[in-house]
Design a protein around this motif. Structure first.
Motif: not given
Length: 350
Positions: A164, A172, A217-218
């Motif tokens: 990602e 994603h 990233y998430y």
């Protein structure tokens, strides 16, 4: 289940990537098994899959597939957020279910699925196929035969780089969306490792974990550390990180006993290594072309009344319970993931 099936006529709900090679063809290659229908919400993709794999029927509605009188067993290969609802619907329609892993979004959903399975008499199996692969069966054999003496501890390490990194969140994979997957890559991958250890050592009776998001990233956890203990006294530790540099990548399960140790990768196809005072021995194994084929054969045999299945709802639910316990503090106050109060709870089945 009141009567056994002579021929298992499968319908797949969610004929996506996981069914292309890993699982889908296995239903057609197994004796006394047929793949008669597939379903995907996208009509064109459902029709294309059916055409390419020689499946006679396709649907874009799960209801239609579940209610097809020719289909007498359902394989659910959707993301985890629909596992429970589809499995419950199928079992209430009188169809046995084989569902992808992890079994559901959380342990609470697993318990509901088990309740309906018992209520309806419909068998419920989960796709933890490592329980049937030769290398993993060899590990179980070595442990049980005393090849490393009395087993004392196990450590699990899975370190991967982030696919990602540098991507827009809209690009994603669903596997890092907790609202779909139940967690992040930890739920998707560690579930295989923890289920395998349950297969070797039995249930976990104590677990503690700390989950972090270090790279940002998430929204899901990207790093987890944990300690756990099995009912037979074996102690375990784990480290899972999905945002490391490629140079740090590692995939290893190490089992230490009083007279030796065993090392085995879980996801990389590598050798099993047995080390004792006599030296080290490497064992190499060949997996089936369709990695879940051995488990599909086991499920079909179980539905025919010929043998017990090695991956049941009860064993798979235990894995979900352990996963939940390790990340429960991380998700406790997360507004983006609306969970019931018992989502991340006890790791014990009751």
């Amino acid at each position: 289940m009141n009567s056994k099936l002579e021929t298992v006529n499968w319908g797949i709900i969610g004929c996506g990537d996981v069914t292309e090679v890993k699982s889908g063809p296995a239903f057609q290659k197994t004796e006394h098994s047929k793949l008669v229908a597939v379903m995907r919400r996208n009509k064109e993709k459902a029709a294309d899959y059916a055409r390419r794999h020689g499946v006679p029927k396709w649907y874009h509605s799960a209801d239609d597939l579940i209610n097809d009188p020719e289909v007498n067993a359902i394989y659910i290969a959707t993301p985890p957020d629909t596992h429970a609802s589809y499995a419950i619907q199928a079992m209430r329609a009188g169809k046995p279910v084989y569902v992808e892993k992890p079994m559901a979004m959380n342990y609470s959903e697993c318990r509901k699925m088990i309740h309906v399975s018992k209520e309806t008499g419909m068998p419920l199996f989960v796709a933890y196929y490592r329980r049937t692969l030769p290398a993993f069966l060899k590990v179980k054999e070595l442990v049980e035969s005393g090849a490393i003496g009395i087993p004392l501890s196990v450590s699990v390490t899975l370190i991967k780089s982030a696919a990602e990194k540098g991507k827009d969140p809209e690009e994603h994979n669903w596997r890092v969306n907790p609202e779909v997957a139940g967690g992040g890559h930890f739920f998707d991958l560690a579930s295989h490792q923890l289920d395998f250890l349950d297969f070797v050592f039995g249930p976990v009776n104590e677990v503690h974990g700390i989950a972090y998001n270090q790279a940002g990233y998430y929204e899901a956890e990207d790093t987890v550390t944990g300690t756990f203990a099995f009912e037979n006294g074996v102690a375990g530790t784990g480290l899972w990180c999905f945002v490391a540099d490629e140079s740090a990548e590692k995939d290893d399960i190490e089992i230490i006993g009083t007279q030796g140790k065993i090392n085995l990768p879980c996801f990389i196809h590598g050798d099993l290594r047995l080390t004792t005072a006599k030296g080290a021995i490497n064992f190499s194994f060949q997996n089936p072309e369709n990695i879940s084929h051995n488990l599909v054969k086991n499920v079909v045999s179980s539905l025919r009344g010929e043998e017990e299945c090695v991956s049941t709802a009860e064993t798979a639910a235990r894995t979900n319970a352990v996963l939940d316990e390790m990340v429960k503090e991380y998700y406790k106050n997360k507004d983006f993931l609306q969970k019931s109060t018992n989502h991340k709870g006890s790791c014990r089945l009751d």
